[in-house]
Design an enzyme around this catalytic site. Structure first.
Site, short mmCIF file in Angstrom:
data_model
loop_
_atom_site.label_atom_id
_atom_site.label_comp_id
_atom_site.label_asym_id
_atom_site.label_seq_id
_atom_site.Cartn_x
_atom_site.Cartn_y
_atom_site.Cartn_z
N GLU A 143 0.83 -1.21 0.00
CA GLU A 143 0.00 0.00 0.00
C GLU A 143 0.86 1.26 0.00
O GLU A 143 1.67 1.46 0.92
CB GLU A 143 -0.89 0.02 1.24
CG GLU A 143 -1.75 1.26 1.37
CD GLU A 143 -2.46 1.37 2.70
OE1 GLU A 143 -3.43 2.14 2.79
OE2 GLU A 143 -2.04 0.70 3.67
N ASP A 178 -5.51 2.83 -1.26
CA ASP A 178 -6.23 3.63 -0.28
C ASP A 178 -6.45 5.01 -0.88
O ASP A 178 -5.49 5.75 -1.12
CB ASP A 178 -5.42 3.71 1.02
CG ASP A 178 -6.18 4.38 2.15
OD1 ASP A 178 -6.86 5.39 1.88
OD2 ASP A 178 -6.07 3.91 3.30
N GLN A 206 -9.48 1.16 -0.07
CA GLN A 206 -9.84 1.73 1.21
C GLN A 206 -10.25 3.18 1.01
O GLN A 206 -9.80 3.84 0.08
CB GLN A 206 -8.69 1.63 2.22
CG GLN A 206 -8.44 0.20 2.68
CD GLN A 206 -7.27 0.10 3.64
OE1 GLN A 206 -6.24 0.76 3.47
NE2 GLN A 206 -7.40 -0.75 4.65
N GLU A 242 -11.53 2.65 6.30
CA GLU A 242 -10.45 2.89 7.25
C GLU A 242 -10.43 4.37 7.65
O GLU A 242 -9.58 5.15 7.22
CB GLU A 242 -9.10 2.47 6.65
CG GLU A 242 -7.99 2.42 7.69
CD GLU A 242 -6.64 2.03 7.12
OE1 GLU A 242 -5.89 1.31 7.80
OE2 GLU A 242 -6.32 2.47 6.00
#
Length: 261
Positions: A143, A178, A206, A242
């Site tokens: 990530e 993300d 995310q 998240e």
């Protein structure tokens, strides 16, 4: 229909960790993710999952020595043995929890180590870890993370992550995208989604509001638009929530009801 997973490390702070599984299920979440489940025996976590009928869809491999602020070991030369032990622990949990995704953190760049040496170590460790994970039926994720939240983190950009995945060339190594981090570092989120989702190299998404990392309906990023793009691109994977709720977690889920409609 888009699939949302509650992040139990950030959401439902009103409850003890194991009780968050029931809280997420009561709000209609079918999947959950978390950062580090290792404070609880895997069998206890599985018991709570099964009791309320949710799936564990993601967690992180151990990040190193947390008391020293470590944020992963995968790209740190000289730490290979610790990295491998952490991956083995994560895969044991993944097996018990029937979790198909494990995020492996790169780590913070040590002073004086050339970046190419870090990337060489990163690729070698990921190659080893992907081979171990394949036999367990697990996909490893890397990530890109913004350096405002984690100064010195080694992996920051989507193109860097995809280049590493392509170089390692393991079918079970993918990118955890993300959109909170992506917006802070690069922006142009719609273009990034249209560029990378069709490659098949994105294994998990995310979301969080930008810049405060609160509910997705707070801040500068229009998630109503983003969700329409995901539907257009026929994204079928999980979307991890998240974020840090501004107050009570359940009271802040109006955005989720709108996204499901």
């Amino acid at each position: 229909m888009l699939k949302f997973a509650a992040n139990l490390s950030m959401m439902y702070q009103e409850h003890a960790f194991l009780d968050r599984y029931a809280a997420a299920a009561s709000d209609g979440f079918m999947g959950v993710e978390c950062m580090f489940p290792y404070a609880e025996p895997a069998a206890f976590v599985r018991e709570r999952m099964d009791a309320v009928g949710v799936s564990q869809v993601l967690f992180n491999a151990p990040p190193g020595v947390t008391s020293r602020g470590e944020r992963g070991l995968a790209a740190l030369p000289g730490r290979q043995a610790e990295f491998q032990a952490g991956v083995e622990q994560a895969l044991a949990y993944a097996t018990t929890l029937s979790c198909s995704n494990v995020h492996v953190m790169a780590g913070l760049a040590p002073d004086g180590v050339p970046r190419e040496a870090l990337l060489d170590c990163y690729r070698e460790n990921l190659d080893w870890a992907a081979r171990q994970a394949r036999s367990a039926g697990v996909t490893l994720l890397i990530e890109p993370i913004n350096t405002r939240d984690i100064p010195g983190y080694i992996l920051n950009r989507q193109d860097e992550a995809h280049a590493i995945v392509q170089a390692v060339n393991a079918s079970n190594l993918k990118v955890q995208m993300d959109l909170y981090h992506c917006q802070i570092v690069e922006g142009d989120v719609t273009t990034k989604l249209r560029e990378y989702l069709p490659t098949g190299r994105v294994g998990h998404l995310q979301i969080a509001g930008v810049p405060l990392r609160q509910e997705p309906d707070r801040g500068e990023l229009d998630y109503g638009w983003v969700f329409s793009v995901l539907r257009e691109l026929h994204y079928t994977g999980w979307i991890g929530c998240e974020y840090r709720p501004a107050s009570d977690t359940s009271m802040g889920l109006r955005w989720l009801n709108a996204a499901r409609s």
